[in-house]
Write a protein that holds these residues in place. Structure first.
Motif, mmCIF file in Angstrom:
data_model
loop_
_atom_site.group_PDB
_atom_site.id
_atom_site.type_symbol
_atom_site.label_atom_id
_atom_site.label_comp_id
_atom_site.label_asym_id
_atom_site.label_seq_id
_atom_site.Cartn_x
_atom_site.Cartn_y
_atom_site.Cartn_z
ATOM 1 N N ASP A 89 18.514 75.431 -1.267
ATOM 2 C CA ASP A 89 18.503 76.594 -1.951
ATOM 3 C C ASP A 89 18.294 76.429 -3.513
ATOM 4 O O ASP A 89 18.163 77.157 -4.260
ATOM 5 C CB ASP A 89 19.649 77.682 -2.005
ATOM 6 N N SER A 90 18.616 75.001 -4.018
ATOM 7 C CA SER A 90 18.717 74.677 -5.492
ATOM 8 C C SER A 90 16.907 74.686 -5.860
ATOM 9 O O SER A 90 16.168 74.180 -5.003
ATOM 10 C CB SER A 90 19.250 73.342 -5.610
ATOM 11 N N PRO A 91 16.777 75.185 -7.228
ATOM 12 C CA PRO A 91 15.358 75.218 -7.412
ATOM 13 C C PRO A 91 14.553 73.637 -7.676
ATOM 14 O O PRO A 91 15.569 72.838 -8.310
ATOM 15 C CB PRO A 91 15.356 75.752 -8.792
ATOM 16 N N ILE A 92 13.392 73.561 -7.207
ATOM 17 C CA ILE A 92 12.998 72.317 -7.532
ATOM 18 C C ILE A 92 12.355 72.130 -8.927
ATOM 19 O O ILE A 92 11.382 72.944 -9.228
ATOM 20 C CB ILE A 92 11.911 71.932 -6.712
ATOM 21 N N GLY A 97 9.607 68.485 -0.505
ATOM 22 C CA GLY A 97 10.964 68.745 -0.125
ATOM 23 C C GLY A 97 11.444 70.075 -0.387
ATOM 24 O O GLY A 97 12.778 70.701 -0.314
ATOM 25 N N ALA A 98 10.420 71.223 -0.238
ATOM 26 C CA ALA A 98 10.501 72.557 -0.609
ATOM 27 C C ALA A 98 10.944 73.183 0.600
ATOM 28 O O ALA A 98 10.650 72.733 1.833
ATOM 29 C CB ALA A 98 9.157 73.101 -1.199
ATOM 30 N N ALA A 103 10.132 77.094 -6.806
ATOM 31 C CA ALA A 103 9.980 76.807 -5.486
ATOM 32 C C ALA A 103 11.598 76.231 -5.215
ATOM 33 O O ALA A 103 12.164 75.617 -6.195
ATOM 34 C CB ALA A 103 9.330 75.818 -5.160
ATOM 35 N N LEU A 104 12.177 76.521 -3.926
ATOM 36 C CA LEU A 104 13.497 76.059 -3.614
ATOM 37 C C LEU A 104 13.422 74.979 -2.634
ATOM 38 O O LEU A 104 12.512 75.120 -1.964
ATOM 39 C CB LEU A 104 14.157 77.419 -3.160
ATOM 40 N N ALA A 105 14.474 73.844 -2.988
ATOM 41 C CA ALA A 105 14.759 73.002 -2.044
ATOM 42 C C ALA A 105 15.257 73.625 -0.900
ATOM 43 O O ALA A 105 15.869 74.656 -0.725
ATOM 44 C CB ALA A 105 15.469 72.025 -2.565
#
Ligand code: FAD
Length: 467
Positions: free
Chosen positions: A418-421, A230-231, A413-415
């Protein structure tokens, strides 16, 4: 297997992240797909100049940040540009404390060059040179803290519970399956430059016409794994590379050096019809990208006169004059442009007319009115008018891909939103968002690797302290 942090790839970015996390007391495992003791990755082949957009890392951070934004045409994420500008020197000092040796290079922006220097011999003579010694030093430090590099272990899938990444699975070189449970994963696989399918989709219509000026290990495994998890993936178009002699496909002595960028910076480059196709003033990385992105990346020819060949052609270490000919590369030489055209298989009258127009525009200071425009970059363009004239069949060489997994300044890594995974980091040339864009802006693979590696580990230490 179980650990706190598992790292995919034992290049400089992966080892920096691993060692920093181990210094914070975490149990760290690094997986390296190659089996050899001295596996050959880009970090082992590197020339070893730690710079930021060809500026000295000791420059003021504000100036470095501004330069990154300028070079990338504001494509770079501001937080990443700031991270590299502020932490470039810190990351080098940290490596020095870990025992990695640096020296000053011959040019003013080269305060930090890996020692022993790599640019002393032709071809890929990496043994005992800076990159080789750096990787061995970092791995030895990691081992002192209980960390390990597991060779012959290729990661193929990230594992998680839908909310956070909790480890990964893969295959050993012998074909056995393995899995690792960990609180977080760092992707440090070095990019996708050696994956022809991915290159064809993003970088060039004809990957086979671009020379692999790299260790050929970057297959984009990290990109694929992160995408499946989902990145967000950045613009994948740009690559860092140089313009090389077209003979390099059959002659290993013609890479990584000499490259032809400085000859092009003062001279010009044409396609198989004798037409200019890009603004040579944008620099060698941009010219190499323009060659790759066009419908036909082959058949390009660099043109210079004797002033250019004897000045720009000789300026750098392992410069094309005389390294190209000494190592068997083709250099056409003629006393007139028409004769030169015939030697290269170009139409003589077309080439003469084109160069007449080009010279007249430069002399009238109207290079920007040409089509394509001819700007003055770091070098002044020189009219092609002093015999003998020279022509070099050329190709684009790709060193690493600039796009990749979208990250923030902590290398998380961002989803796509834009939220961090949680539990996933990407570092070095696996990460995107700093370099590339329309201008194919090049910042520096090494500084990007050391800063993102350090920041990923420090963020992980902070998070795991809190939990
Ligand atoms: C000839 C040359 C000269 C250069 N000169 C300079 C320079 O002077 N200055 C500069 O800034 N940059 C330079 N660079 C670029 C710089 O060396 C790289 O940007 C940097 O070394 C990249 O480090 P990395 O850790 O991201 O990737 P890499 O060094 O490529 O390491 C990635 C590692 O991951 C492993 N791997 C890949 N997939 C998997 C998987 N699925 N599972 C496990 N392991 C995997 C690979 O085998 C590899 O060992 C140069 C590069 C080259 C080739």
């Amino acid at each position: 297997m179980q650990c706190d942090l598992v790292v995919i790839g034992a290049g400089v970015s992966g080892l920096v992240a691993a060692l920093r996390a181990a210094q914070g007391g975490r149990r760290v495992l690094v997986l390296e797909k190659l089996s050899e003791e001295r596996y050959v990755c880009n970090s082992r082949l590197t020339t070893g100049v730690w710079h930021c957009c060809a500026m000295d890392l000791l420059s003021e951070p504000e100036k470095l940040e501004a330069r990154i934004m300028e070079v990338t045409g504001n494509y770079a994420r501001l937080d990443l540009a700031r991270a590299v500008a502020t932490d470039g020197v810190r990351s080098v000092r940290w490596m020095q404390q870990a025992g990695v040796r640096f020296m000053k290079g011959p040019f003013d922006y080269q305060s930090f060059v890996l020692s022993p220097p790599a640019l002393t011999a032709q071809g890929r003579q990496w043994e005992g040179r800076g990159g080789d010694v750096m990787l061995r030093t970092l791995e030895a430090e990691l081992a002192k803290l209980g960390g390990r590099v597991l060779r012959g272990h290729r990661a193929t899938r990230l594992d998680g519970n839908g909310e956070a990444i909790q480890g990964l699975s893969g295959k050993t070189a012998a074909g056995a399956s393995f899995s690792v449970q960990a609180s977080a994963v760092v992707i440090a696989d070095g990019g996708f430059q050696a994956n022809t399918q991915l290159l064809q989709g993003a970088v060039t219509p004809r990957p086979e016409a671009i020379f692999q000026r790299n260790a050929r290990t970057g297959m984009g495994d990290g990109l694929a794994m992160a995408r499946d998890a989902g990145a967000q993936i950045t613009d994948l178009r740009g690559f860092y590379g140089h313009v090389l002699s077209a003979d390099v496909f059959d002659n290993d002595k013609l890479w990584p050096y000499p490259y032809l960028d400085y000859v092009i910076g003062a001279g010009l480059i044409v396609d198989r019809h004798g037409r200019r196709f890009t603004d040579e003033g944008r620099g060698g990385v941009a010219v190499a990208n323009a060659m790759g992105a066009g419908e036909d990346p082959s058949g390009k020819i660099v043109i210079a006169d004797s002033c250019i060949w004897n000045e720009s052609g000789t300026q750098r270490l392992l410069s094309p004059n005389p390294t190209l000919v000494n190592n068997g590369g083709t250099l056409h030489r003629a006393n007139s442009i028409a004769e030169l055209a015939t030697l290269c298989g170009l139409d003589p009258s077309n080439l003469v007319a084109m160069i007449d127009t080009y010279n007249a525009a430069l002399k009238a200071d109207r290079g920007l009115e040409l089509s394509p425009p001819r700007s003055a970059g770091r070098q002044k363009p020189v009219p092609i008018e002093t015999a003998p004239f020279y022509a070099i069949p050329a190709c684009a060489g790709i060193t690493y891909t600039m796009g990749g997994i979208a990250i923030n300044a902590a290398a998380q890594a961002l989803a796509v939103d834009d939220s961090p995974i949680a539990g996933l980091y990407a570092v070095g040339c696996a990460a995107g968002g700093l370099e590339g864009g329309e201008k194919c802006g090049y910042v520096g693979g090494l500084v990007k690797s050391s800063v993102t590696g350090l920041r990923a580990a420090e963020h992980f230490l902070q998070v795991s302290e809190q939990s």
